[in-house]
Design a protein around this motif. Structure first.
Motif, PDB file in Angstrom:
ATOM      1  N   TRP A 109      -0.465  -3.732   6.794  1.00 55.66           N
ATOM      2  CA  TRP A 109      -0.122  -5.033   6.202  1.00 55.66           C
ATOM      3  C   TRP A 109      -1.538  -5.215   4.950  1.00 55.66           C
ATOM      4  CZ3 TRP A 109       2.818  -8.578   4.542  1.00 55.66           C
ATOM      5  CH2 TRP A 109       4.107  -8.842   5.097  1.00 55.66           C
ATOM      6  N   SER A 110      -2.625  -4.900   5.461  1.00 55.18           N
ATOM      7  CA  SER A 110      -3.505  -5.208   4.261  1.00 55.18           C
ATOM      8  C   SER A 110      -3.459  -4.050   3.380  1.00 55.18           C
ATOM      9  CB  SER A 110      -5.044  -4.728   5.005  1.00 55.18           C
ATOM     10  OG  SER A 110      -6.114  -5.152   4.366  1.00 55.18           O
ATOM     11  N   ALA A 111      -3.100  -2.962   3.683  1.00 57.03           N
ATOM     12  CA  ALA A 111      -3.005  -1.898   2.463  1.00 57.03           C
ATOM     13  C   ALA A 111      -1.755  -2.277   1.483  1.00 57.03           C
ATOM     14  CB  ALA A 111      -3.003  -0.546   2.900  1.00 57.03           C
ATOM     15  N   PHE A 112      -0.727  -2.881   2.222  1.00 52.00           N
ATOM     16  CA  PHE A 112       0.498  -2.921   1.682  1.00 52.00           C
ATOM     17  C   PHE A 112       0.381  -4.102   0.499  1.00 52.00           C
ATOM     18  CE2 PHE A 112       4.503  -5.922   1.677  1.00 52.00           C
ATOM     19  CZ  PHE A 112       5.249  -5.024   1.213  1.00 52.00           C
ATOM     20  N   ALA A 113      -0.310  -5.168   1.192  1.00 51.93           N
ATOM     21  CA  ALA A 113      -0.440  -6.401   0.330  1.00 51.93           C
ATOM     22  C   ALA A 113      -1.312  -6.308  -0.636  1.00 51.93           C
ATOM     23  CB  ALA A 113      -1.116  -7.668   1.233  1.00 51.93           C
ATOM     24  N   LYS A 114      -2.619  -5.588  -0.650  1.00 52.18           N
ATOM     25  CA  LYS A 114      -3.386  -5.103  -1.670  1.00 52.18           C
ATOM     26  C   LYS A 114      -2.996  -4.234  -2.611  1.00 52.18           C
ATOM     27  CE  LYS A 114      -8.205  -3.628  -2.320  1.00 52.18           C
ATOM     28  NZ  LYS A 114      -7.992  -2.370  -3.106  1.00 52.18           N
ATOM     29  N   ASP A 115      -2.580  -2.973  -2.220  1.00 53.77           N
ATOM     30  CA  ASP A 115      -2.293  -1.690  -2.868  1.00 53.77           C
ATOM     31  C   ASP A 115      -1.084  -1.880  -3.693  1.00 53.77           C
ATOM     32  OD1 ASP A 115      -4.809  -1.036  -2.267  1.00 53.77           O
ATOM     33  OD2 ASP A 115      -4.134   0.259  -0.632  1.00 53.77           O
ATOM     34  N   LEU A 116      -0.106  -2.533  -3.092  1.00 56.58           N
ATOM     35  CA  LEU A 116       1.189  -2.427  -3.554  1.00 56.58           C
ATOM     36  C   LEU A 116       1.688  -3.717  -4.390  1.00 56.58           C
ATOM     37  CD1 LEU A 116       3.949  -1.156  -4.432  1.00 56.58           C
ATOM     38  CD2 LEU A 116       4.651  -2.006  -2.052  1.00 56.58           C
ATOM     39  N   LEU A 117       1.410  -4.969  -3.564  1.00 56.78           N
ATOM     40  CA  LEU A 117       1.827  -6.258  -3.940  1.00 56.78           C
ATOM     41  C   LEU A 117       0.537  -6.843  -4.888  1.00 56.78           C
ATOM     42  CD1 LEU A 117       3.317  -7.887  -0.784  1.00 56.78           C
ATOM     43  CD2 LEU A 117       4.429  -6.582  -2.448  1.00 56.78           C
ATOM     44  N   GLY A 118      -0.287  -6.552  -4.867  1.00 60.09           N
ATOM     45  CA  GLY A 118      -1.617  -6.683  -5.742  1.00 60.09           C
ATOM     46  C   GLY A 118      -2.135  -7.981  -5.198  1.00 60.09           C
ATOM     47  N   SER A 135     -11.077 -11.602  10.544  1.00 57.63           N
ATOM     48  CA  SER A 135     -11.129 -10.638  11.880  1.00 57.63           C
ATOM     49  C   SER A 135     -10.438  -9.367  11.625  1.00 57.63           C
ATOM     50  CB  SER A 135     -11.047 -11.311  12.926  1.00 57.63           C
ATOM     51  OG  SER A 135      -9.438 -11.751  13.305  1.00 57.63           O
ATOM     52  N   LYS A 136     -10.239  -8.413  12.675  1.00 54.27           N
ATOM     53  CA  LYS A 136      -9.736  -7.120  12.720  1.00 54.27           C
ATOM     54  C   LYS A 136      -8.027  -7.697  12.761  1.00 54.27           C
ATOM     55  CE  LYS A 136     -12.558  -3.554  14.046  1.00 54.27           C
ATOM     56  NZ  LYS A 136     -12.676  -2.467  15.158  1.00 54.27           N
ATOM     57  N   ARG A 137      -7.922  -8.870  13.618  1.00 53.16           N
ATOM     58  CA  ARG A 137      -6.350  -9.341  13.850  1.00 53.16           C
ATOM     59  C   ARG A 137      -5.981 -10.474  13.170  1.00 53.16           C
ATOM     60  NH1 ARG A 137      -5.316  -5.615  16.966  1.00 53.16           N
ATOM     61  NH2 ARG A 137      -3.227  -5.977  17.684  1.00 53.16           N
ATOM     62  N   ASN A 138      -6.585 -10.789  11.751  1.00 56.08           N
ATOM     63  CA  ASN A 138      -6.073 -11.805  11.323  1.00 56.08           C
ATOM     64  C   ASN A 138      -6.341 -11.447   9.783  1.00 56.08           C
ATOM     65  OD1 ASN A 138      -5.530 -14.631  12.608  1.00 56.08           O
ATOM     66  ND2 ASN A 138      -7.329 -13.829  13.673  1.00 56.08           N
ATOM     67  N   ILE A 139      -5.448 -11.905   8.866  1.00 59.87           N
ATOM     68  CA  ILE A 139      -5.497 -11.632   7.583  1.00 59.87           C
ATOM     69  C   ILE A 139      -5.108 -12.428   6.812  1.00 59.87           C
ATOM     70  CG2 ILE A 139      -4.558 -10.175   5.633  1.00 59.87           C
ATOM     71  CD1 ILE A 139      -3.971  -7.776   7.697  1.00 59.87           C
ATOM     72  N   SER A 140      -5.555 -13.128   5.703  1.00 58.20           N
ATOM     73  CA  SER A 140      -5.397 -14.248   4.828  1.00 58.20           C
ATOM     74  C   SER A 140      -5.102 -13.791   3.374  1.00 58.20           C
ATOM     75  CB  SER A 140      -6.423 -15.370   4.850  1.00 58.20           C
ATOM     76  OG  SER A 140      -6.140 -16.386   3.917  1.00 58.20           O
ATOM     77  N   LEU A 141      -4.110 -14.155   2.972  1.00 57.37           N
ATOM     78  CA  LEU A 141      -3.629 -13.563   1.573  1.00 57.37           C
ATOM     79  C   LEU A 141      -3.438 -14.623   0.434  1.00 57.37           C
ATOM     80  CD1 LEU A 141      -0.670 -11.220   2.644  1.00 57.37           C
ATOM     81  CD2 LEU A 141      -3.227 -10.449   2.309  1.00 57.37           C
ATOM     82  N   ARG A 142      -4.077 -14.552  -0.914  1.00 57.77           N
ATOM     83  CA  ARG A 142      -4.048 -15.244  -1.838  1.00 57.77           C
ATOM     84  C   ARG A 142      -3.258 -14.582  -2.861  1.00 57.77           C
ATOM     85  NH1 ARG A 142      -9.619 -17.102  -4.232  1.00 57.77           N
ATOM     86  NH2 ARG A 142      -8.082 -17.790  -5.671  1.00 57.77           N
ATOM     87  N   VAL A 143      -2.796 -15.403  -3.799  1.00 63.18           N
ATOM     88  CA  VAL A 143      -1.885 -14.839  -4.971  1.00 63.18           C
ATOM     89  C   VAL A 143      -2.129 -15.803  -6.181  1.00 63.18           C
ATOM     90  CG1 VAL A 143      -0.101 -14.004  -3.830  1.00 63.18           C
ATOM     91  CG2 VAL A 143       0.371 -16.266  -4.546  1.00 63.18           C
ATOM     92  N   ASP A 144      -3.218 -16.873  -6.131  1.00 63.52           N
ATOM     93  CA  ASP A 144      -3.179 -18.111  -6.957  1.00 63.52           C
ATOM     94  C   ASP A 144      -4.389 -18.721  -6.645  1.00 63.52           C
ATOM     95  OD1 ASP A 144      -2.145 -19.726  -4.906  1.00 63.52           O
ATOM     96  OD2 ASP A 144      -0.325 -20.150  -6.206  1.00 63.52           O
ATOM     97  N   ASP A 145      -4.474 -20.087  -7.057  1.00 70.14           N
ATOM     98  CA  ASP A 145      -5.667 -20.855  -6.814  1.00 70.14           C
ATOM     99  C   ASP A 145      -5.451 -21.532  -5.334  1.00 70.14           C
ATOM    100  OD1 ASP A 145      -3.763 -22.482  -7.529  1.00 70.14           O
ATOM    101  OD2 ASP A 145      -4.946 -23.546  -9.075  1.00 70.14           O
ATOM    102  N   HIS A 146      -4.429 -21.286  -4.631  1.00 64.99           N
ATOM    103  CA  HIS A 146      -4.516 -21.762  -3.181  1.00 64.99           C
ATOM    104  C   HIS A 146      -5.399 -21.090  -2.509  1.00 64.99           C
ATOM    105  CE1 HIS A 146      -0.881 -24.899  -3.179  1.00 64.99           C
ATOM    106  NE2 HIS A 146      -1.287 -24.473  -4.377  1.00 64.99           N
ATOM    107  N   ALA A 147      -6.029 -21.487  -1.343  1.00 60.78           N
ATOM    108  CA  ALA A 147      -6.855 -20.928  -0.703  1.00 60.78           C
ATOM    109  C   ALA A 147      -6.031 -19.877   0.287  1.00 60.78           C
ATOM    110  CB  ALA A 147      -7.559 -21.893   0.257  1.00 60.78           C
ATOM    111  N   GLN A 148      -4.864 -20.214   0.414  1.00 63.72           N
ATOM    112  CA  GLN A 148      -3.964 -19.060   1.274  1.00 63.72           C
ATOM    113  C   GLN A 148      -2.611 -19.330   1.092  1.00 63.72           C
ATOM    114  OE1 GLN A 148      -4.815 -18.132   5.633  1.00 63.72           O
ATOM    115  NE2 GLN A 148      -3.565 -19.643   5.561  1.00 63.72           N
ATOM    116  N   ARG A 149      -2.020 -18.380   0.911  1.00 65.68           N
ATOM    117  CA  ARG A 149      -0.577 -18.342   0.882  1.00 65.68           C
ATOM    118  C   ARG A 149       0.274 -17.589   1.692  1.00 65.68           C
ATOM    119  NH1 ARG A 149       2.247 -22.215  -2.670  1.00 65.68           N
ATOM    120  NH2 ARG A 149       1.245 -22.042  -4.824  1.00 65.68           N
TER     121      ARG A 149
END
Length: 324
Positions: free
Chosen positions: A28-37, A44-58
């Protein structure tokens, strides 16, 4: 079929976030970063938080065996709107929970309530999204995501039977019908703001989550991601194409959890106050969008609809997007 044409203003403003339960954190980390940008934070190893804008988390990715979307979060204006929505749901016999502060902190919002739709999908309603203290940094070179008042994008559910679930979303939550299609499958599309649709339901015979759409600011972002997706076996779930209803040019990528992310550009803006719903009777796409999730007969029907639309010279404007 319930037509969802009520003009009562919805308390909901936009799609705010989604949550995913998975055991495939590295993927998931690679998919979100490398493909989706997207910007990836791994507290932690078992938690991921994703941003796409100025919100702290989407998007947030949590530990679980479901391998699916665990929650969709919908934003309302303020505490008063949240209280009104809670009362409306409760008065209609829905079970509503005011979530504790620790959940609000995990969601990076001020306050939230939760409920379930008739299919058992968990919905959260919130106000006061936390704003990030640092600028958004894309996971790969791209122009950025189109969000703002339009929200994160749109969420699409699959349903065994549309009639069983649509009144909940239209009558109780105030989603307003944008349009619908009956071929090659039944699909109803609903708006909250000037994004053509923030929510849709597709009748597939199975209850589930179909896809999340995120919209980019440049067509080249889509083409470059499409090249990247081709490098991975079975990553592409729906080929590049253009939709007939919202005019989006997009492809769909399979996530590590199996549901899809539609990666799109150029979606039309609508005027919610004056929009008239219609039947999109010449298929869901002008061209492309070969859907691997459809059976052979439905794929053939979808192709014929595209060919018929082409033969009739059906077109959409080359560029339809406003600033918001």
């Amino acid at each position: 079929m319930h037509n969802g044409t009520s003009h009562n203003p919805s308390l909901l403003q936009s799609l705010g976030y989604i949550g995913v339960k998975t055991e495939r954190f590295d993927e998931w980390s690679a998919f979100a970063k490398d493909l989706l940008g997207m910007q990836v934070d791994r507290p932690s190893k078992r938690n991921i938080s994703l941003r796409v804008d100025d919100h702290a988390q989407r998007l947030f990715i949590e530990d679980g065996r479901d391998e699916n979307v665990s929650v969709t979060g919908w934003e309302v204006a303020d505490a008063n709107a949240l209280a009104k929505l809670a009362a409306k749901l409760s008065d209609a016999g829905q079970e509503v929970s005011l979530e504790p502060r620790i959940i609000a902190e995990q969601r990076r919002v001020s306050e939230l309530i939760s409920a379930k739709d008739p299919l058992g999908n968990r919905l959260e309603f919130f106000h006061g999204p936390e704003q990030a203290t640092s600028p958004f940094v894309a996971g790969r070179a791209l122009s950025g995501f189109r969000t703002g008042q339009l929200g994160l994008g749109h969420a699409v559910l699959t349903a065994e039977n549309l009639d069983a679930v649509m009144p909940f979303y239209t009558d109780l939550l105030g989603f307003r019908l944008s349009d619908y299609a009956l071929r090659p499958f039944k699909a109803y599309f609903f708006h909250l703001n000037s994004r053509h649709h923030s929510f849709a339901i597709v009748e597939t015979g199975v209850n589930g989550f179909h896809h999340l759409m995120v919209e980019l600011n440049s067509l080249d972002d889509i083409g470059q991601a499409y090249d990247l997706a081709h490098l991975e076996e079975n990553r592409i779930g729906v080929t590049l194409g253009r939709h007939t209803n919202d005019f989006m040019t997009s492809f769909y990528a399979r996530t590590p959890s199996g549901f899809m992310v539609e990666y799109g550009w150029g979606g039309r803006s609508i005027d919610p106050a004056n929009w008239q719903p219609f039947e999109c009777d010449y298929g869901p796409s002008f061209w492309g969008h070969e859907r691997s999730w459809l059976g052979p007969e439905k794929r053939a029907e979808a192709l014929q609809l595209r060919l018929d639309a082409a033969a009739l010279g059906r077109r959409a404007p080359d560029f339809v997007r406003g600033n918001k």
